[in-house]
Design an enzyme around this catalytic site. Structure first.
Site, PDB file in Angstrom:
ATOM      1  N   THR A 153       0.956  -1.227  -0.096  1.00  0.00           N
ATOM      2  CA  THR A 153      -0.025  -0.021  -0.047  1.00  0.00           C
ATOM      3  C   THR A 153       0.959   1.403   0.129  1.00  0.00           C
ATOM      4  O   THR A 153       2.031   1.329   0.213  1.00  0.00           O
ATOM      5  CB  THR A 153      -0.872   0.145   1.065  1.00  0.00           C
ATOM      6  OG1 THR A 153      -0.134  -0.001   2.395  1.00  0.00           O
ATOM      7  CG2 THR A 153      -1.839  -1.161   1.263  1.00  0.00           C
TER       8      THR A 153
ATOM      9  N   LYS B 247       4.639   1.866  -2.650  1.00  0.00           N
ATOM     10  CA  LYS B 247       4.512   1.423  -4.210  1.00  0.00           C
ATOM     11  C   LYS B 247       5.435   1.900  -5.023  1.00  0.00           C
ATOM     12  O   LYS B 247       5.879   1.042  -6.005  1.00  0.00           O
ATOM     13  CB  LYS B 247       3.068   2.115  -4.663  1.00  0.00           C
ATOM     14  CG  LYS B 247       1.796   1.184  -3.861  1.00  0.00           C
ATOM     15  CD  LYS B 247       0.533   1.889  -4.561  1.00  0.00           C
ATOM     16  CE  LYS B 247      -0.571   0.953  -3.874  1.00  0.00           C
ATOM     17  NZ  LYS B 247      -2.074   1.298  -4.391  1.00  0.00           N
TER      18      LYS B 247
ATOM     19  N   ASP C 299      -3.865  -2.791  -9.077  1.00  0.00           N
ATOM     20  CA  ASP C 299      -4.837  -1.515  -9.240  1.00  0.00           C
ATOM     21  C   ASP C 299      -5.573  -1.366 -10.416  1.00  0.00           C
ATOM     22  O   ASP C 299      -6.616  -0.682 -10.493  1.00  0.00           O
ATOM     23  CB  ASP C 299      -4.005  -0.286  -8.527  1.00  0.00           C
ATOM     24  CG  ASP C 299      -3.773  -0.366  -7.136  1.00  0.00           C
ATOM     25  OD1 ASP C 299      -4.525  -1.137  -6.362  1.00  0.00           O
ATOM     26  OD2 ASP C 299      -2.818   0.167  -6.494  1.00  0.00           O
TER      27      ASP C 299
ATOM     28  N   ALA D 260      -5.113  13.369  -9.511  1.00  0.00           N
ATOM     29  CA  ALA D 260      -4.069  12.901 -10.132  1.00  0.00           C
ATOM     30  C   ALA D 260      -3.037  12.390  -9.221  1.00  0.00           C
ATOM     31  O   ALA D 260      -1.784  12.514  -9.405  1.00  0.00           O
ATOM     32  CB  ALA D 260      -3.505  14.141 -10.672  1.00  0.00           C
TER      33      ALA D 260
ATOM     34  N   LYS E 193      -0.307  19.127 -11.539  1.00  0.00           N
ATOM     35  CA  LYS E 193      -0.175  17.601 -11.323  1.00  0.00           C
ATOM     36  C   LYS E 193      -0.940  16.858 -12.488  1.00  0.00           C
ATOM     37  O   LYS E 193      -0.761  15.840 -13.014  1.00  0.00           O
ATOM     38  CB  LYS E 193      -0.475  17.130  -9.852  1.00  0.00           C
ATOM     39  CG  LYS E 193       0.515  17.445  -9.040  1.00  0.00           C
ATOM     40  CD  LYS E 193       0.089  17.174  -7.592  1.00  0.00           C
ATOM     41  CE  LYS E 193      -0.100  15.741  -7.220  1.00  0.00           C
ATOM     42  NZ  LYS E 193      -0.387  15.933  -5.531  1.00  0.00           N
TER      43      LYS E 193
HETATM   44  P1  NAP Z   1      -3.076  10.542  -3.167  1.00  0.00           P
HETATM   45  O1  NAP Z   1      -2.034   9.879  -4.043  1.00  0.00           O
HETATM   46  O2  NAP Z   1      -3.047  11.479  -1.877  1.00  0.00           O
HETATM   47  O3  NAP Z   1      -3.989  11.303  -4.318  1.00  0.00           O
HETATM   48  C1  NAP Z   1      -5.319  12.075  -3.804  1.00  0.00           C
HETATM   49  C2  NAP Z   1      -5.816  12.989  -5.092  1.00  0.00           C
HETATM   50  O4  NAP Z   1      -7.122  13.460  -4.621  1.00  0.00           O
HETATM   51  C3  NAP Z   1      -4.936  14.152  -5.408  1.00  0.00           C
HETATM   52  O5  NAP Z   1      -5.007  14.389  -6.706  1.00  0.00           O
HETATM   53  C4  NAP Z   1      -5.246  15.496  -4.722  1.00  0.00           C
HETATM   54  O6  NAP Z   1      -5.183  16.331  -5.203  1.00  0.00           O
HETATM   55  C5  NAP Z   1      -6.668  15.055  -4.861  1.00  0.00           C
HETATM   56  N1  NAP Z   1      -7.526  15.694  -3.542  1.00  0.00           N
HETATM   57  C6  NAP Z   1      -7.420  15.483  -2.065  1.00  0.00           C
HETATM   58  N2  NAP Z   1      -8.159  16.257  -1.513  1.00  0.00           N
HETATM   59  C7  NAP Z   1      -8.939  16.990  -2.382  1.00  0.00           C
HETATM   60  C8  NAP Z   1     -10.021  17.555  -2.191  1.00  0.00           C
HETATM   61  N3  NAP Z   1     -10.390  18.140  -1.054  1.00  0.00           N
HETATM   62  N4  NAP Z   1     -10.544  18.193  -3.341  1.00  0.00           N
HETATM   63  C9  NAP Z   1     -10.268  17.838  -4.459  1.00  0.00           C
HETATM   64  N5  NAP Z   1      -9.189  17.174  -4.588  1.00  0.00           N
HETATM   65  C10 NAP Z   1      -8.678  16.478  -3.629  1.00  0.00           C
HETATM   66  O7  NAP Z   1      -4.101   9.452  -2.814  1.00  0.00           O
HETATM   67  P2  NAP Z   1      -4.608   8.282  -3.468  1.00  0.00           P
HETATM   68  O8  NAP Z   1      -3.343   7.015  -3.130  1.00  0.00           O
HETATM   69  O9  NAP Z   1      -4.565   8.413  -5.118  1.00  0.00           O
HETATM   70  O10 NAP Z   1      -5.881   7.653  -3.048  1.00  0.00           O
HETATM   71  C11 NAP Z   1      -7.129   8.573  -3.211  1.00  0.00           C
HETATM   72  C12 NAP Z   1      -8.344   7.600  -2.828  1.00  0.00           C
HETATM   73  O11 NAP Z   1      -8.548   6.677  -3.603  1.00  0.00           O
HETATM   74  C13 NAP Z   1      -8.371   7.380  -1.429  1.00  0.00           C
HETATM   75  O12 NAP Z   1      -9.608   7.862  -0.741  1.00  0.00           O
HETATM   76  C14 NAP Z   1      -8.156   5.824  -1.451  1.00  0.00           C
HETATM   77  O13 NAP Z   1      -8.623   5.168  -0.357  1.00  0.00           O
HETATM   78  C15 NAP Z   1      -8.859   5.725  -2.844  1.00  0.00           C
HETATM   79  N6  NAP Z   1      -8.254   4.294  -3.258  1.00  0.00           N
HETATM   80  C16 NAP Z   1      -9.195   3.188  -3.475  1.00  0.00           C
HETATM   81  C17 NAP Z   1      -8.688   2.162  -4.096  1.00  0.00           C
HETATM   82  C18 NAP Z   1      -9.834   0.779  -4.087  1.00  0.00           C
HETATM   83  O14 NAP Z   1      -9.434  -0.335  -4.198  1.00  0.00           O
HETATM   84  N7  NAP Z   1     -11.088   1.113  -4.044  1.00  0.00           N
HETATM   85  C19 NAP Z   1      -7.602   2.014  -4.167  1.00  0.00           C
HETATM   86  C20 NAP Z   1      -6.419   2.919  -4.120  1.00  0.00           C
HETATM   87  C21 NAP Z   1      -6.967   4.050  -3.775  1.00  0.00           C
HETATM   88  P3  NAP Z   1      -3.861  17.393  -5.083  1.00  0.00           P
HETATM   89  O15 NAP Z   1      -3.116  16.699  -6.268  1.00  0.00           O
HETATM   90  O16 NAP Z   1      -4.202  18.825  -5.476  1.00  0.00           O
HETATM   91  O17 NAP Z   1      -3.360  17.205  -3.724  1.00  0.00           O
END
Ligand code: NAP
Length: 535
Positions: A326, A330, A367, A391, A418
């Protein structure tokens, strides 16, 4: 047969049985799992013991959690007389050695002796207490235990660290010098590698003694699950979540159902899900269900990782057959892979490790399948217009995977730059938020954490911007996210994040076992678990 000291009964599954002298004690059974029960009152203690009995007939009673341990003994005597099938340990650990008993050494000895006369089969004395006893005092104590037909377990607890195996072996020898029936060495894990030291100590000591070895704390889970396989006489669990008697203890049901304690043998393949935090990961439950359903002799353990080096040490030396990786590991793991599939290399993120027969690490990214499979079940992705919100790491898998399937992918992100960088790498398009209301898509995929339980953030799209027939939200806590509720209210089709989670896990299962994954069972069990958890 091994030479055992003061071992008047059989230890099931671990060593040859030693017939007890009939006049001293009846033959007793000690299983792999001892459930430690505690209670603030005798009634609470006994209620927990009664409940624990359905999971194991081997129970440790922590008398030191009671305000007046001695006063509880008559009730315990009645209980043990009624429940003759229970094998019992009495522990009254003093505060200075990590317990709760505030009395003196003499009081502790007195309570343990009375416990023996009450019907307890084993009493636990700290090695420090044994060393504080005068020779005549200890001799008298041991003679009285023998007369009661009770065995002695001597324990050591280190609440700060785990020493190297040589240090742990010294501790075990310090205990063994008293010739107890059981040698118990408990440490505190500060890393995953600390488990290796404890397991090594067990392997060394189990040649000459009935040994118990555990590393406390979340990082020590490996030792709790795998110590019987290394040769430990037994391991400990709590009677229920919230009723732990030591840090990192897991409930008996979790140890039996999720970590498959009774099934583990030398051939069991060990997998892990690595991250921090990781305690609430659904992966062990999901994969255990799949392993059981498909008759695979394997188990998955949550691994709290503080550094990649620590994880890689355990992968190599335990060894682990595979790991679900996780965030944030990664990317960090990539330089350590002997090989990876081309898409994983392009995305630059690996969520699945498989250890080859040559001991080398191979990397995959499931993923991508987690995003692509649910969508391609519902639409033809070739030429489909898909909007990805976000992103970050999850967005990368979605964008690369969907572009590879021939979709036309658009990215909107709070930090526009980004989105530009990701689009450039993955050959996708970037959109400004202001254009969303005027643009139509086949599907919208939310990869931001907005809508997740505990995150009070506005959704990244307004209702008027839901210009698609299908909305896919990667968030799955809660199961029905605000975005999905909004989409459903507008009559749009939806995909929840749990489907993605299960799909990426199903591909991991296939990579690790070579068998088709039992997807519906995997989905069912994680959905049930999420509904059970407080939201
Ligand atoms: P991450 O790398 O931190 O990326 C988060 C993204 O969301 C960034 O692009 C960020 O924008 C944006 N963001 C965060 N807060 C925001 C807000 N208030 N308004 C608008 N945009 C916002 O996180 P990640 O690993 O990609 O994970 C993201 C989500 O996907 C999590 O909730 C995770 O639990 C979920 N997920 C689910 C699975 C599944 O199997 N279902 C698998 C992986 C992830 P900025 O670039 O501006 O910071």
């Amino acid at each position: 047969m091994r030479q055992l000291k003061e071992m008047p009964f059989a230890v099931a599954n671990t060593v040859d049985s030693v017939p007890a002298p009939a006049s001293v004690v009846p033959r007793l059974r000690v299983g792999k799992l001892c459930i430690a029960v505690q209670g603030a009152t005798p009634a609470e203690l006994l209620a927990r013991a009664e409940a624990a009995f359905k999971d194991s007939a081997f129970i440790e009673f922590r008398l030191d959690f009671l305000a007046k341990p001695a006063a509880a003994l008559p009730e315990l005597k009645t209980f043990l007389a009624r429940r003759r099938d229970i094998t019992s340990i009495a522990t009254c650990r003093r505060k200075s050695f990590g317990g709760k008993f505030t009395g003196s050494l003499n009081s502790e000895l007195d309570i343990l002796l009375k416990a023996a006369q009450t019907g307890f089969h084993i009493v636990d004395l700290e090695v420090e207490s044994a060393e504080q006893c005068t020779r005549p005092q200890l001799a008298k104590f041991r003679a009285a235990l023998r007369a009661a037909g009770t065995s002695l377990l001597i324990s050591s607890h280190d609440f700060t660290r785990t020493r190297r195996p040589e240090g742990l072996n010294q501790t075990a020898q310090r205990i063994a010098a008293f010739e107890p029936a059981f040698v118990k060495v408990v440490t505190t894990a500060r890393s995953l590698a600390d488990n290796l030291a404890v397991l090594q100590m067990i392997e060394d000591q189990s040649l000459t003694a009935h040994v118990v070895g555990i590393a406390m704390g979340e990082e020590g889970l490996i030792s709790r699950v795998l110590s019987p396989r290394a040769g430990a006489a037994f391991t400990f669990a709590s009677s229920a979540e919230g009723a732990e008697t030591a840090p990192g203890q897991v409930s008996a049901r979790t140890l039996l159902d999720v970590y498959r304690l009774e099934q583990i043998d030398q051939a069991t393949r060990i997998f892990g899900v690595a991250g921090n935090p990781i305690a609430h990961s659904l992966s062990p439950l999901m994969h255990s269900t799949a392993f059981r359903r498909e008759n695979v002799n394997a188990v998955m353990l949550p691994l709290k990782v503080r550094s990649l080096d620590d994880l890689l040490t355990v992968v190599r030396d335990l060894p682990l057959d595979g790991v679900a990786i996780t965030m944030p590991l990664k990317q960090e793991v990539l330089p350590h892979l002997a090989n990876m599939d081309p898409l994983t290399a392009r995305i630059g993120a690996c969520n699945t490790l498989r250890t080859g027969a040559d001991g080398k690490l191979y990397g995959f990214n499931t993923d991508v399948a987690g995003v692509v499979r649910p969508l391609e079940r519902r639409m033809n992705l070739q030429g489909a217009r898909i909007l990805v919100l976000g992103a970050g790491g999850a967005a990368r898998a979605a964008v690369f995977g969907l572009v590879e399937q021939g979709a036309e992918v658009y990215i909107v992100n709070r930090t526009h730059q980004k989105a530009v960088a990701l689009a450039r790498k993955a050959k996708a398009h970037v959109l400004r938020q202001s254009l969303l209301a005027k643009t139509r898509f086949d599907a919208i995929v939310n990869t931001t954490p907005c809508g997740m339980a505990g995150i009070k953030q506005q959704l990244p799209v307004k209702e008027s911007e839901l210009n698609a027939s299908l909305i896919f939200d990667m968030v799955y806590t809660p199961l029905e996210t605000p975005l999905l509720a909004l989409a459903k209210a507008r009559g749009l089709a939806t995909i929840g994040g749990l489907e993605m989670f299960v799909q990426q896990g199903a591909r991991q299962f296939e990579i690790w076992t070579g068998k088709p994954a039992p997807e519906s069972e995997m989905l069912h069990v994680v959905e049930l678990e999420l509904r059970r958890r407080p939201q």
